[in-house]
Design a protein around this motif. Structure first.
Motif, short mmCIF file in Angstrom:
data_model
loop_
_atom_site.label_atom_id
_atom_site.label_comp_id
_atom_site.label_asym_id
_atom_site.label_seq_id
_atom_site.Cartn_x
_atom_site.Cartn_y
_atom_site.Cartn_z
N PRO A 126 28.35 -33.02 38.82
CA PRO A 126 26.89 -33.25 39.49
C PRO A 126 26.27 -32.30 40.11
CG PRO A 126 29.21 -33.73 41.14
CD PRO A 126 29.60 -33.39 39.65
N ALA A 127 26.34 -31.02 39.39
CA ALA A 127 25.50 -29.72 39.69
C ALA A 127 25.57 -28.78 38.80
CB ALA A 127 26.10 -29.25 41.05
N ASP A 128 24.81 -27.86 38.57
CA ASP A 128 24.89 -26.81 37.81
C ASP A 128 25.28 -25.44 38.36
OD1 ASP A 128 24.65 -24.59 35.83
OD2 ASP A 128 22.88 -25.79 34.76
N LEU A 129 26.85 -25.29 38.03
CA LEU A 129 27.34 -24.27 38.79
C LEU A 129 26.63 -22.71 38.55
CD1 LEU A 129 31.29 -24.48 38.78
CD2 LEU A 129 29.64 -25.25 40.42
N LYS A 130 25.65 -22.55 37.69
CA LYS A 130 25.00 -21.47 37.19
C LYS A 130 23.99 -21.36 38.52
CE LYS A 130 25.63 -21.52 32.20
NZ LYS A 130 26.10 -22.82 32.25
N PHE A 131 23.73 -22.34 39.00
CA PHE A 131 22.73 -22.32 40.15
C PHE A 131 23.40 -22.45 41.64
CE2 PHE A 131 20.08 -23.31 36.59
CZ PHE A 131 19.07 -22.71 36.73
N GLU A 143 27.42 -19.15 45.03
CA GLU A 143 28.78 -18.52 44.76
C GLU A 143 29.12 -18.19 43.43
OE1 GLU A 143 29.33 -20.76 48.49
OE2 GLU A 143 28.32 -21.17 46.68
N TYR A 144 28.21 -18.67 42.27
CA TYR A 144 28.22 -18.32 41.03
C TYR A 144 26.85 -17.71 40.47
CZ TYR A 144 32.25 -21.11 41.55
OH TYR A 144 33.43 -21.79 42.27
N ALA A 145 25.97 -17.77 41.18
CA ALA A 145 24.48 -17.65 40.72
C ALA A 145 24.13 -16.05 40.14
CB ALA A 145 23.34 -18.07 41.46
N ASP A 146 25.10 -15.18 40.48
CA ASP A 146 24.95 -13.84 40.12
C ASP A 146 25.26 -13.61 38.51
OD1 ASP A 146 27.78 -14.16 40.14
OD2 ASP A 146 28.23 -12.65 41.30
N GLY A 147 25.40 -14.46 37.86
CA GLY A 147 25.79 -14.54 36.37
C GLY A 147 27.03 -14.38 36.10
N THR A 148 27.89 -15.30 36.89
CA THR A 148 29.43 -15.20 36.84
C THR A 148 29.74 -15.58 35.39
OG1 THR A 148 29.74 -15.47 39.05
CG2 THR A 148 31.41 -16.16 37.52
N PHE A 149 29.05 -16.72 34.82
CA PHE A 149 29.54 -17.42 33.75
C PHE A 149 28.92 -16.88 32.37
CE2 PHE A 149 30.08 -20.51 36.86
CZ PHE A 149 31.31 -20.57 37.02
N GLY A 185 26.21 -14.05 32.49
CA GLY A 185 25.62 -12.77 32.65
C GLY A 185 24.15 -12.94 33.21
N ILE A 186 23.65 -14.11 33.65
CA ILE A 186 22.20 -14.36 33.74
C ILE A 186 22.25 -14.50 35.14
CG2 ILE A 186 19.88 -15.46 33.53
CD1 ILE A 186 21.11 -16.31 30.72
N LYS A 187 21.50 -13.70 35.99
CA LYS A 187 21.20 -13.99 37.38
C LYS A 187 20.25 -15.20 37.88
CE LYS A 187 22.95 -9.54 39.12
NZ LYS A 187 22.53 -8.29 40.09
N ARG A 188 20.55 -15.99 38.42
CA ARG A 188 19.56 -17.13 38.79
C ARG A 188 19.50 -17.28 40.29
NH1 ARG A 188 22.75 -18.66 34.57
NH2 ARG A 188 21.56 -19.16 32.48
N ASP A 189 18.44 -17.71 40.65
CA ASP A 189 18.04 -17.97 42.11
C ASP A 189 19.03 -19.55 42.55
OD1 ASP A 189 16.15 -16.15 42.61
OD2 ASP A 189 14.37 -17.41 41.86
N PRO A 190 19.86 -19.27 43.48
CA PRO A 190 20.63 -20.63 43.77
C PRO A 190 19.52 -21.64 44.47
CG PRO A 190 21.05 -19.03 45.57
CD PRO A 190 20.09 -18.24 44.22
N VAL A 191 20.10 -22.87 44.08
CA VAL A 191 19.42 -24.12 44.66
C VAL A 191 20.55 -24.96 45.62
CG1 VAL A 191 18.00 -24.45 42.57
CG2 VAL A 191 20.05 -25.56 42.78
N TYR A 192 21.74 -24.69 45.55
CA TYR A 192 22.79 -25.27 46.50
C TYR A 192 23.81 -24.11 46.60
CZ TYR A 192 22.83 -27.53 41.61
OH TYR A 192 22.62 -27.90 40.49
N ASP A 193 24.80 -24.59 47.59
CA ASP A 193 25.78 -23.71 47.66
C ASP A 193 27.26 -24.59 47.35
OD1 ASP A 193 26.54 -25.17 50.02
OD2 ASP A 193 25.70 -23.68 51.54
N LEU A 194 28.41 -23.94 47.51
CA LEU A 194 29.58 -24.52 47.03
C LEU A 194 30.07 -25.66 47.91
CD1 LEU A 194 31.99 -24.72 45.21
CD2 LEU A 194 33.10 -22.87 46.59
#
Length: 383
Positions: A237-242, A245-251, A253-262
Motif C-alpha cells: 500500500p505504498a511505493d517504497l521508492k518514494f 528511508e529508501y528514496a535515495d535510489g536504494t532499489f 539508483g534513481i533518487k526521488r523526493d519522498p512522499v512518506y516515511d517508514l
C-alpha cells in the motif's frame, strides 16, 4: 462474606466454513498456516521478457518451456503454485509436487482499454475456461486478476465488480477458495509510474502519494461478503521508492523526493489488515527482489498472511533463455536463494486462521456440522 460465585465461562462463537474452502486454504498454506506461494501465470509480460532475451517474438513453445523450467525447480519450495491454463498447466502440471497446492488463473491475459481516452482497464474471463473446469482439473483454488480504480468511469467500475462477484459465486458453488488479485494503475493526466519519475516527477509523486488510499478503497470494497473472497492478493500500500528511508535510489539508483516515511508506511499496512479482515497476501508487481523482500517483511509485521510472488522471484532467469542449462543453473542457485530469503522475510506473517475472519484454528467449524451434515452439504448446482 458470601459464597464465591463460579467464574464466568466465555463462549466464543464458532466460525462456519465449508469443507472445500477449509481444505483448499490449508492446501494453499504451509504447515504453519502461512502462504508462501509462487506465481508463474504470467503470459503477456513473459512474452515481452522472452522477446527481449532472444530478439524475436516468443512462441507457444518458448512460454511452455520457461514455465516448465521454473516450476520444476521452484515449485517444491512453495506452499502453492499459481499457474495459467494456456501455456503453464498443460506443460508443467506433472512437475508440481503432490504436497504443493495448486492455484489456476481464471482471467484472460491483459485487459481491454476502456473509459475516457481508453486509459482505464476492463478485465476479461478466459473464454472456454472457468471455475467448473478449474475444480475438475484438481486445483485447490481459483485466482482472478482485477485491475481496479474506484475513481474510474462508473461503467468500468461496475464491470469489474460484476466479474468479481461472478467468480465469487462460482467458487462458492464449487466450494473452492477464491483468491482475488487487485492491481491499480495510473490513468489520470497528473499520474505516472515510479519508473517514469525522471520524465515526469510530479506525476509519479502524485500516483505514489495516492497509492495508499487506492489500495484501501479496493480492499474495503472486495472484503464485502457479497464477493465471497477468501484471500485478497494486493499491492503493497505504498511505493517504497518514494519512502524517505529508501528514496535515495536504494532499489534502482534513481533518487526521488519522498512522499512518506517508514512509520507512515507501516500504518498503511496495518490499515489494510484492519479493512481486509480476511487473509491477505502481497503481490510483487514486477519489482526487484530486494524491494520485494522489504515489502514482505513490513507487510508480515503488519498482519499479512504471506506472499504470492511472481517475477521478483524468478524473472532474471529469462535473461539466459534459450540456454536451458543456464536458466536451470540460475534457478537452482539465485532462484532458490530468493525463495529462502522470502521465507525469512515472511517469518512474522499471520497464519490465515488467526486473521479477524477466523480468530483461531480451534474456532473453525464445518457449516451444518452434525449427524445430517452429509445430507445438508449441497451438490454442484444446488449451492
Amino acid at each position: 462474606m458470601g459464597p464465591l460465585k463460579p467464574a464466568r465461562r466465555w463462549t466464543v462463537e464458532k466460525v462456519k466454513i465449508s469443507p472445500g474452502k477449509l481444505r483448499g486454504l490449508r492446501r494453499l498454506a504451509d504447515e504453519e498456516g502461512r502462504f508462501r506461494m509462487m506465481a508463474i501465470d504470467q503470459r503477456g509480460s513473459l512474452k515481452r521478457m522472452i522477446k527481449k532475451a532472444t530478439g524475436r517474438e516468443a512462441t507457444y513453445e518458448d512460454l511452455a518451456q520457461v514455465k516448465k523450467l521454473i516450476v520444476k525447480v521452484l515449485s517444491p519450495y512453495s506452499s502453492a503454485t499459481l499457474i495459467d491454463p494456456t501455456y503453464g498447466f498443460p506443460n508443467a502440471a506433472k512437475y508440481i509436487p503432490p504436497e504443493v497446492g495448486l492455484l489456476l488463473a481464471a482471467e484472460e491475459t491483459g485487459y481491454l482499454p476502456a473509459g475516457t481516452g481508453e486509459k482505464e482497464r476492463k478485465s476479461r474471463l478466459l473464454e472456454g475456461w472457468g471455475v467448473e473446469k478449474i475444480k475438475r482439473a484438481g486445483a485447490d483454488g481459483v485466482k482472478l486478476l482485477l485491475y481496479y480504480r474506484d475513481d474510474a468511469s462508473p461503467e468500468v467500475v461496475e464491470h469489474q465488480r460484476r466479474i468479481a462477484r461472478q467468480v465469487g459465486e462460482e467458487c462458492r458453488a464449487y466450494d473452492l477458495p477464491y483468491v482475488l488479485e487487485l492491481v491499480s494503475y495510473p490513468f489520470k493526466e497528473d499520474e505516472a509510474k515510479a519508473e517514469d519519475y525522471e520524465k515526469n516527477p510530479e506525476a509519479a509523486k502524485n500516483f505514489a502519494r495516492r497509492k495508499p488510499e487506492i489500495v484501501f478503497s479496493y480492499v474495503k470494497e472486495f472484503a464485502k461478503p457479497e464477493y465471497h473472497v477468501d484471500i485478497l492478493k494486493v499491492e503493497f500500500p505504498a511505493d517504497l521508492k518514494f519512502c524517505k528511508e529508501y528514496a535515495d535510489g536504494t532499489f534502482d539508483g534513481i533518487k526521488r523526493d519522498p512522499v512518506y516515511d517508514l512509520s507512515e508506511v507501516e500504518d498503511f499496512v496495518r490499515e489494510v489488515t484492519r479493512l481486509a479482515k480476511v487473509p491477505w497476501v502481497i503481490l510483487s508487481a514486477g519489482v526487484g527482489i530486494e524491494e520485494f523482500l522489504e515489502e514482505v517483511e513490513i507487510a508480515s509485521r503488519g498482519g499479512a498472511s504471506g506472499f504470492l510472488c511472481g517475477r521478483a522471484l524468478w524473472k532474471y532467469c529469462v535473461d539466459f533463455y534459450p540456454d536451458v542449462e543456464a536458466v536451470e543453473e540460475w534457478l537452482m542457485t539465485s532462484g532458490v536463494e530468493n525463495f529462502q530469503r522470502l521465507y525469512a522475510a515472511s517469518a512474522q506473517a499471520k497464519p490465515f486462521f488467526e486473521t479477524e475472519a477466523f480468530g483461531s484454528f480451534s474456532n473453525l467449524e464445518l457449516t451444518d456440522k452434525g449427524p445430517d451434515w452429509y445430507k445438508l452439504y449441497p451438490g454442484f448446482g444446488s449451492a
